[in-house]
Design a protein around this motif. Structure first.
Motif, PDB file in Angstrom:
ATOM      1  N   GLN A  23      65.868  66.391  62.005  1.00 20.33           N
ATOM      2  CA  GLN A  23      66.090  65.510  60.863  1.00 20.33           C
ATOM      3  C   GLN A  23      66.238  64.062  61.303  1.00 20.33           C
ATOM      4  O   GLN A  23      65.710  63.144  60.670  1.00 20.33           O
ATOM      5  N   THR A  24      66.944  63.832  62.405  1.00 20.78           N
ATOM      6  CA  THR A  24      67.133  62.470  62.916  1.00 20.78           C
ATOM      7  C   THR A  24      65.792  61.823  63.251  1.00 20.78           C
ATOM      8  O   THR A  24      65.536  60.666  62.893  1.00 20.78           O
ATOM      9  N   VAL A  25      64.913  62.567  63.927  1.00 18.90           N
ATOM     10  CA  VAL A  25      63.600  62.039  64.304  1.00 18.90           C
ATOM     11  C   VAL A  25      62.751  61.786  63.062  1.00 18.90           C
ATOM     12  O   VAL A  25      62.111  60.731  62.939  1.00 18.90           O
ATOM     13  N   ALA A  26      62.763  62.719  62.121  1.00 20.33           N
ATOM     14  CA  ALA A  26      61.957  62.559  60.900  1.00 20.33           C
ATOM     15  C   ALA A  26      62.386  61.322  60.125  1.00 20.33           C
ATOM     16  O   ALA A  26      61.543  60.520  59.679  1.00 20.33           O
ATOM     17  N   GLU A  27      63.692  61.142  59.968  1.00 21.73           N
ATOM     18  CA  GLU A  27      64.181  60.004  59.180  1.00 21.73           C
ATOM     19  C   GLU A  27      63.963  58.682  59.898  1.00 21.73           C
ATOM     20  O   GLU A  27      63.690  57.661  59.264  1.00 21.73           O
ATOM     21  N   GLU A  28      64.046  58.682  61.224  1.00 23.25           N
ATOM     22  CA  GLU A  28      63.789  57.445  61.961  1.00 23.25           C
ATOM     23  C   GLU A  28      62.315  57.071  61.904  1.00 23.25           C
ATOM     24  O   GLU A  28      61.975  55.878  61.821  1.00 23.25           O
ATOM     25  N   LEU A  29      61.439  58.051  61.923  1.00 28.63           N
ATOM     26  CA  LEU A  29      60.011  57.767  61.756  1.00 28.63           C
ATOM     27  C   LEU A  29      59.759  57.079  60.417  1.00 28.63           C
ATOM     28  O   LEU A  29      58.984  56.117  60.332  1.00 28.63           O
ATOM     29  N   VAL A  30      60.409  57.572  59.360  1.00 33.63           N
ATOM     30  CA  VAL A  30      60.276  56.938  58.044  1.00 33.63           C
ATOM     31  C   VAL A  30      60.825  55.519  58.088  1.00 33.63           C
ATOM     32  O   VAL A  30      60.217  54.580  57.540  1.00 33.63           O
ATOM     33  N   GLN A  31      61.970  55.331  58.731  1.00 37.27           N
ATOM     34  CA  GLN A  31      62.570  54.002  58.855  1.00 37.27           C
ATOM     35  C   GLN A  31      61.616  53.019  59.531  1.00 37.27           C
ATOM     36  O   GLN A  31      61.615  51.833  59.212  1.00 37.27           O
ATOM     37  N   GLN A  32      60.795  53.512  60.446  1.00 39.47           N
ATOM     38  CA  GLN A  32      59.868  52.642  61.168  1.00 39.47           C
ATOM     39  C   GLN A  32      58.503  52.554  60.490  1.00 39.47           C
ATOM     40  O   GLN A  32      57.537  52.053  61.084  1.00 39.47           O
ATOM     41  N   THR A  35      54.768  57.932  57.700  1.00 36.43           N
ATOM     42  CA  THR A  35      54.838  58.927  56.637  1.00 36.43           C
ATOM     43  C   THR A  35      55.154  60.292  57.249  1.00 36.43           C
ATOM     44  O   THR A  35      54.491  60.712  58.200  1.00 36.43           O
ATOM     45  N   VAL A  36      56.162  60.953  56.700  1.00 42.30           N
ATOM     46  CA  VAL A  36      56.614  62.215  57.296  1.00 42.30           C
ATOM     47  C   VAL A  36      56.763  63.291  56.224  1.00 42.30           C
ATOM     48  O   VAL A  36      57.372  63.062  55.177  1.00 42.30           O
ATOM     49  N   ARG A  37      56.196  64.452  56.513  1.00 41.52           N
ATOM     50  CA  ARG A  37      56.420  65.656  55.711  1.00 41.52           C
ATOM     51  C   ARG A  37      57.036  66.712  56.619  1.00 41.52           C
ATOM     52  O   ARG A  37      56.701  66.798  57.804  1.00 41.52           O
ATOM     53  N   VAL A  38      57.922  67.508  56.056  1.00 45.12           N
ATOM     54  CA  VAL A  38      58.567  68.594  56.805  1.00 45.12           C
ATOM     55  C   VAL A  38      58.199  69.918  56.165  1.00 45.12           C
ATOM     56  O   VAL A  38      58.253  70.069  54.940  1.00 45.12           O
ATOM     57  N   LEU A  39      57.826  70.887  57.008  1.00 42.91           N
ATOM     58  CA  LEU A  39      57.601  72.255  56.567  1.00 42.91           C
ATOM     59  C   LEU A  39      58.702  73.112  57.173  1.00 42.91           C
ATOM     60  O   LEU A  39      58.876  73.133  58.398  1.00 42.91           O
ATOM     61  N   ILE A  53      64.354  63.893  51.075  1.00 42.47           N
ATOM     62  CA  ILE A  53      65.648  63.562  51.665  1.00 42.47           C
ATOM     63  C   ILE A  53      65.486  62.319  52.529  1.00 42.47           C
ATOM     64  O   ILE A  53      64.771  62.335  53.537  1.00 42.47           O
ATOM     65  N   ASN A  54      66.110  61.226  52.122  1.00 36.88           N
ATOM     66  CA  ASN A  54      66.051  59.964  52.870  1.00 36.88           C
ATOM     67  C   ASN A  54      64.614  59.563  53.211  1.00 36.88           C
ATOM     68  O   ASN A  54      64.322  59.135  54.333  1.00 36.88           O
ATOM     69  N   GLY A  55      63.744  59.724  52.232  1.00 35.57           N
ATOM     70  CA  GLY A  55      62.353  59.297  52.403  1.00 35.57           C
ATOM     71  C   GLY A  55      61.447  60.339  53.027  1.00 35.57           C
ATOM     72  O   GLY A  55      60.229  60.118  53.116  1.00 35.57           O
ATOM     73  N   VAL A  56      61.998  61.460  53.461  1.00 34.22           N
ATOM     74  CA  VAL A  56      61.209  62.528  54.081  1.00 34.22           C
ATOM     75  C   VAL A  56      60.883  63.583  53.023  1.00 34.22           C
ATOM     76  O   VAL A  56      61.787  64.123  52.382  1.00 34.22           O
ATOM     77  N   VAL A  57      59.617  63.880  52.845  1.00 31.26           N
ATOM     78  CA  VAL A  57      59.189  64.905  51.888  1.00 31.26           C
ATOM     79  C   VAL A  57      59.344  66.272  52.559  1.00 31.26           C
ATOM     80  O   VAL A  57      58.802  66.511  53.646  1.00 31.26           O
TER      81      VAL A  57
END
Length: 394
Positions: A23-32, A35-39, A53-57
């Motif tokens: 989650q930390t990596v996904a949200e930081e990628l969005v911050q930078q 575009t991030v999707r999680v399965l 969640i915090n910009g992560v789909v």
């Protein structure tokens, strides 16, 4: 860039450090700006299928099996064996991942723990030709439970042919992702010696943590010693053993000391009941991530009494960032991130006398952690991650 992150658990179903890191990596990628999707997975008959969640789909589904991964411990042993086999060869997951890749059209797929979502994932990614970066968090590709217990390294459970077949099948299923990240040298050595990821680019890189540097609590001799445990309440984490040792030490010495246990797990109810009226041990529930710092600021020492071969527990980095020394089992990757010269102390797993001596030391010698934190911030971690993708995109 576009990223697809695949992980067995994700908020709000996270249980441990691996899920927090994903989650930390996904949200930081969005911050930078990426575009991030999680399965990820969810229980069969509850939970949202789609969320942001915090910009992560986030897309969740239930991989067909006897139960959801989060409830695996409730199955009888013979059904767990069948569950693992179905999980490893689940064709539904293979199809679902290829569909997710077509939809997201990512520049790279980042996988974390995939036990419970399916081991056909790496082969599905290879079929699409998309860059695959896998982060190893534990020994789960060689040991189905992910647990290698101290003193039981050569037990029949470790040597039985079913486990060796499992390891061989996992080695074939995972083959060689483009890049494999190991948070500790211990894990890289563990898998390299077993022939995993033969053609992958292998990198040892510590996991990212959310680091803050508050003013540490100043304690003087004679003040009450606050010992804090933050983690899963499971037998393999050693907290049941340590609580018993701590209570015994208190009974023998009547020290000014308190043990605060935070977390959740199968041993929570038993711990809560056993220490309900104890003068020195308090069992609390799980902590939201934003409350971890609050409790660390009250601590004089954090204890990590693991009985299993750990990777690099996130709570150690968090304690160090808060200026709190750590007393921990000398096992797995833990020694790589501890510093005795800066205030940390080790003890042998399940060694009662050594643990008591460490407690006595912290009681008589108040101190703060004076070493470096050593971990990457999320921003630094992602900054080093992007070139691993950019090279292939070019």
């Amino acid at each position: 860039m576009r990223f697809l992150v695949i992980t067995n658990l994700y908020a709000p179903y996270s249980k441990g450090g691996a899920e927090r890191i994903a989650q930390t990596v996904a949200e930081e990628l969005v911050q930078q700006g990426h575009t991030v999707r999680v399965l990820t997975t969810k229980p069969a008959f509850s939970g949202k299928r789609h969320d942001t969640i915090n910009g992560v789909v986030v897309e969740r589904y239930f991989p067909p099996n006897f139960c959801w991964y989060g409830n695996l411990g409730k199955l009888p042993a013979f059904l767990r064996i069948l569950w693992h086999l179905k999980d490893m060869l689940n064709p539904f997951t293979y199809i679902r991942v290829k569909r997710a890749i077509r939809y997201a059209n990512p520049d790279a797929v980042l996988t974390h723990n995939v036990k419970g979502i399916g081991y056909t994932i790496p082969r599905a990614i290879r079929q699409t030709g998309v860059r695959h970066i896998h982060t190893v968090h534990d020994v789960q590709l060689a040991i189905p439970s992910g647990l290698r217990i101290y003193g039981s390294e050569h037990s029949w459970q470790q040597e039985i042919f079913l486990r060796t077949w499992y390891e061989t099948l996992c080695r074939w299923l995972f083959s060689s992702p483009d890049v494999v990240l190991f948070p500790s040298q211990f894990l890289q050595t563990f898998y390299t010696e077993r022939g995993f990821f033969a053609k992958s680019k292998k990198i040892t890189r510590q996991n990212p943590v959310t680091l803050t540097h508050p003013d540490p609590r100043e304690r003087t001799s004679g003040d009450t010693l606050h010992v804090v445990y933050i983690g899963q309440m499971e037998l393999h984490k050693g907290i049941v053993w340590f609580a018993r040792v701590f209570a015994k030490w208190c009974a023998q010495n009547s020290p000014r000391a308190r043990l605060f246990i935070f977390g959740a797990g199968t041993e929570f109810a038993a711990l809560k009941k056993n220490y309900a009226r104890h003068a020195h041990v308090q069992v609390r529930g799980p902590l939201a991530h934003d409350r971890v710092l609050t409790e660390l600021q009250k601590a004089d020492v954090v204890v990590v009494p693991s009985l299993c071969y750990e990777n690099t527990p996130t709570v150690i980095f968090e304690a160090h960032a808060a200026g709190v020394p750590v007393m921990a089992s000398r096992i797995g990757g833990i020694p790589e991130i501890m510093d005795e010269r800066a205030g940390d102390l080790f003890f042998t797993p399940q060694h009662e006398q050594e643990a008591m001596l460490a407690l006595e030391h912290f009681l008589k010698h108040p101190q703060i952690y004076t070493g470096s934190v050593g971990a990457h911030t999320a921003k630094e971690y992602v900054r080093k991650l992007i070139p691993l993708v950019a090279d292939s995109v070019k």
